[in-house]
Design a protein around this motif. Structure first.
Motif, PDB file in Angstrom:
ATOM      1  N   VAL A  99      20.801  -7.879 -18.753  1.00  0.00           N
ATOM      2  CA  VAL A  99      22.000  -8.739 -19.276  1.00  0.00           C
ATOM      3  C   VAL A  99      21.874  -8.928 -20.908  1.00  0.00           C
ATOM      4  CG1 VAL A  99      23.362  -9.696 -18.353  1.00  0.00           C
ATOM      5  CG2 VAL A  99      22.416  -8.769 -17.359  1.00  0.00           C
ATOM      6  N   TRP A 100      22.669  -7.803 -21.205  1.00  0.00           N
ATOM      7  CA  TRP A 100      22.583  -7.864 -23.342  1.00  0.00           C
ATOM      8  C   TRP A 100      23.018  -9.158 -23.265  1.00  0.00           C
ATOM      9  CZ3 TRP A 100      18.764  -5.360 -25.895  1.00  0.00           C
ATOM     10  CH2 TRP A 100      19.333  -5.659 -27.528  1.00  0.00           C
ATOM     11  N   ASN A 101      24.446  -9.836 -23.127  1.00  0.00           N
ATOM     12  CA  ASN A 101      25.463 -11.196 -23.772  1.00  0.00           C
ATOM     13  C   ASN A 101      25.181 -11.405 -22.120  1.00  0.00           C
ATOM     14  OD1 ASN A 101      25.146 -10.340 -26.154  1.00  0.00           O
ATOM     15  ND2 ASN A 101      26.476  -8.723 -25.237  1.00  0.00           N
ATOM     16  N   THR A 102      26.253 -12.837 -21.664  1.00  0.00           N
ATOM     17  CA  THR A 102      26.064 -13.128 -20.957  1.00  0.00           C
ATOM     18  C   THR A 102      27.127 -12.541 -20.316  1.00  0.00           C
ATOM     19  OG1 THR A 102      25.917 -15.675 -22.103  1.00  0.00           O
ATOM     20  CG2 THR A 102      26.880 -15.478 -19.721  1.00  0.00           C
ATOM     21  N   TYR A 103      27.601 -12.384 -18.236  1.00  0.00           N
ATOM     22  CA  TYR A 103      27.910 -11.858 -18.332  1.00  0.00           C
ATOM     23  C   TYR A 103      28.297 -12.897 -16.499  1.00  0.00           C
ATOM     24  CZ  TYR A 103      30.144  -8.396 -14.700  1.00  0.00           C
ATOM     25  OH  TYR A 103      30.675  -8.103 -13.735  1.00  0.00           O
ATOM     26  N   ASN A 104      29.794 -13.131 -16.953  1.00  0.00           N
ATOM     27  CA  ASN A 104      30.583 -14.325 -15.810  1.00  0.00           C
ATOM     28  C   ASN A 104      31.915 -13.549 -15.375  1.00  0.00           C
ATOM     29  OD1 ASN A 104      30.685 -16.561 -14.316  1.00  0.00           O
ATOM     30  ND2 ASN A 104      32.784 -16.716 -15.527  1.00  0.00           N
ATOM     31  N   GLN A 105      31.954 -12.946 -13.899  1.00  0.00           N
ATOM     32  CA  GLN A 105      33.095 -12.525 -13.949  1.00  0.00           C
ATOM     33  C   GLN A 105      33.648 -13.195 -12.126  1.00  0.00           C
ATOM     34  OE1 GLN A 105      33.313  -8.407 -13.134  1.00  0.00           O
ATOM     35  NE2 GLN A 105      34.205  -8.418 -15.151  1.00  0.00           N
ATOM     36  N   CYS A 109      32.527  -8.912  -5.102  1.00  0.00           N
ATOM     37  CA  CYS A 109      30.874  -8.798  -5.151  1.00  0.00           C
ATOM     38  C   CYS A 109      30.835  -7.311  -5.855  1.00  0.00           C
ATOM     39  CB  CYS A 109      30.295  -9.269  -3.760  1.00  0.00           C
ATOM     40  SG  CYS A 109      28.195  -9.177  -4.076  1.00  0.00           S
ATOM     41  N   GLY A 110      31.189  -6.418  -4.627  1.00  0.00           N
ATOM     42  CA  GLY A 110      30.560  -5.018  -4.749  1.00  0.00           C
ATOM     43  C   GLY A 110      31.250  -4.802  -6.560  1.00  0.00           C
ATOM     44  N   SER A 111      32.361  -5.065  -6.961  1.00  0.00           N
ATOM     45  CA  SER A 111      32.854  -4.552  -8.255  1.00  0.00           C
ATOM     46  C   SER A 111      32.439  -5.834  -9.058  1.00  0.00           C
ATOM     47  CB  SER A 111      35.087  -5.523  -8.131  1.00  0.00           C
ATOM     48  OG  SER A 111      35.380  -4.504  -7.233  1.00  0.00           O
ATOM     49  N   TRP A 112      31.895  -6.956  -9.068  1.00  0.00           N
ATOM     50  CA  TRP A 112      30.936  -7.609  -9.833  1.00  0.00           C
ATOM     51  C   TRP A 112      29.421  -6.566 -10.125  1.00  0.00           C
ATOM     52  CZ3 TRP A 112      26.298  -9.925 -10.892  1.00  0.00           C
ATOM     53  CH2 TRP A 112      25.777 -11.156 -11.857  1.00  0.00           C
TER      54      TRP A 112
END
Length: 365
Positions: A99-105, A109-112
């Motif tokens: 995970v190249w950067n910080t990912y936050n959504q 769950c499936g779309s995440w």
């Protein structure tokens, strides 16, 4: 079983360099929420040496394929040379990326998972010809992750316990010889006793020749406390479980989650800040996920074909035994296919880790 060996170019099989016909055994594990592995053993030939190259693709069918990671040759005291080939099922290529950067959504769950994979496998980081959008409704997942293996991030997200709806979500990578590699999230179907299409293993139904039952409380935890960011009286905490439980029935554990921070850098390089309520919810979800009941292990022998076992992967099934007074409803987490000289043996695993219940399925000759 035919084992085709391909070279790989970019995100698809390139050239079929041959069919491996010198193997003596194949052991291939498919996992629903983790990454399975495979081992192939056989006798050395010049052709086998040409085919079995690290990085080549082992292809049995679109759902059973993987990349060769290790090749070992060994000569015994009689001068017989054999090989052992090892690797991961195809979804192991997710481990090639971080995970190249910080990912936050905060999305279902499936779309995440799909968005995370899409964001980290594009451009010169591309792994898949297609990343399929999620095709089913799932609970929301509010989760932050950064600078870890993409495989670990996807696996952890698929296992995240959802408070508003119990659902089993897994993932897979399908190999289409012509079109390439496709990533997809998959939903575990309900095949329990009360469902429309139940899959039940029971001696009462005469589809079990042997069965064993065991129960353990070694990893039980019914009160969980998680500590997040901050020091001293400013530190943030979350607890989960029924606080009224007392005596020897109360089992407490603590998880240090200082690395879970309320501020982060998003994929665009911008600094983001969670609200106190969002951060507390993040800690609470982690605490809830650590609640662990008593572990039940059931070993049973039943009959199923390899194709049926793959179709059952991720399904929630019922194991029932009246003599032991046991009914277990859990998900099929792994399918294991073993091909040897005397036939093909397929096993399915219900549950995970120490709680895994192993169903051993007889030989298909």
């Amino acid at each position: 079983m035919n084992i085709y060996i391909y070279t790989v170019q970019d995100t698809k099989p390139n050239e079929c360099v041959g069919i491996l016909d010198t193997y003596t055994s194949v052991n291939f594990t498919k996992s629903f929420q983790d990454c399975g592995k495979f081992t192939i053993k056989g006798n050395f030939t010049p052709e086998a040496r040409t085919l079995l190259q690290v990085g080549n693709l082992v292809y049995i069918n679109p759902r059973v394929s993987g990349i060769i990671e290790t090749v070992d040759f060994s000569t015994d005291d009689k001068g017989i040379t054999t090989y052992t080939v090892g690797g991961k099922e195809l979804k192991g290529i997710l481990d090639y990326r971080i995970v190249w950067n910080t990912y936050n959504q905060n999305v279902d769950c499936g779309s995440w998972i799909v968005n995370l994979v899409g964001e980290n496998t594009k451009g010169n980081r591309k792994l898949f010809t297609t990343v399929e959008p999620s095709s089913f409704s799932a609970p929301k997942l509010d989760k932050q992750v950064s600078y870890v293996s993409l495989l670990k991030a996807v696996s952890d997200a698929s296992k995240a316990k959802q408070s508003d709806k119990k659902m089993n979500i897994g993932f897979d990578v399908i190999c289409d010889i012509d079109k390439g590699f496709t990533f997809k999230v998959i939903e575990g179907t309900d095949r329990t006793f009360e469902s429309e299409h139940p899959y039940v293993v029971s001696r009462d139904m005469d589809n079990v020749s042997s069965l064993g039952y065991a129960e353990s409380s070694k990893s039980q935890a019914n009160i969980v406390k998680v500590g997040g960011e901050g020091e001293g009286s400013e530190r943030k905490f979350a607890t989960a479980g029924d606080d009224s439980i007392s005596g020897l029935n109360r089992r407490e554990i603590f998880k240090d989650s200082r690395n879970t921070q309320s501020s982060y850098t998003d994929s665009a390089g911008k600094q983001q800040q969670l609200t106190p309520e969002q951060y507390q919810a993040l800690l609470q979800d982690e605490a809830n996920s650590l609640i662990q009941g008593r572990e039940i292990s059931v070993d049973a022998e039943s009959i199923v074909t390899s194709s049926e076992a793959l179709d059952l992967l991720g399904s929630k099934v019922s194991l029932i035994d009246r003599a032991f007074g046991v009914r277990t409803d859990d998900y099929i987490s792994e399918v294991n296919i073993i091909d040897e000289a005397d036939g093909t043996l397929t096993t399915i695993t219900v549950g995970k880790g120490l709680a895994a219940q192993r169903l051993t399925l007889p030989m298909e000759v």
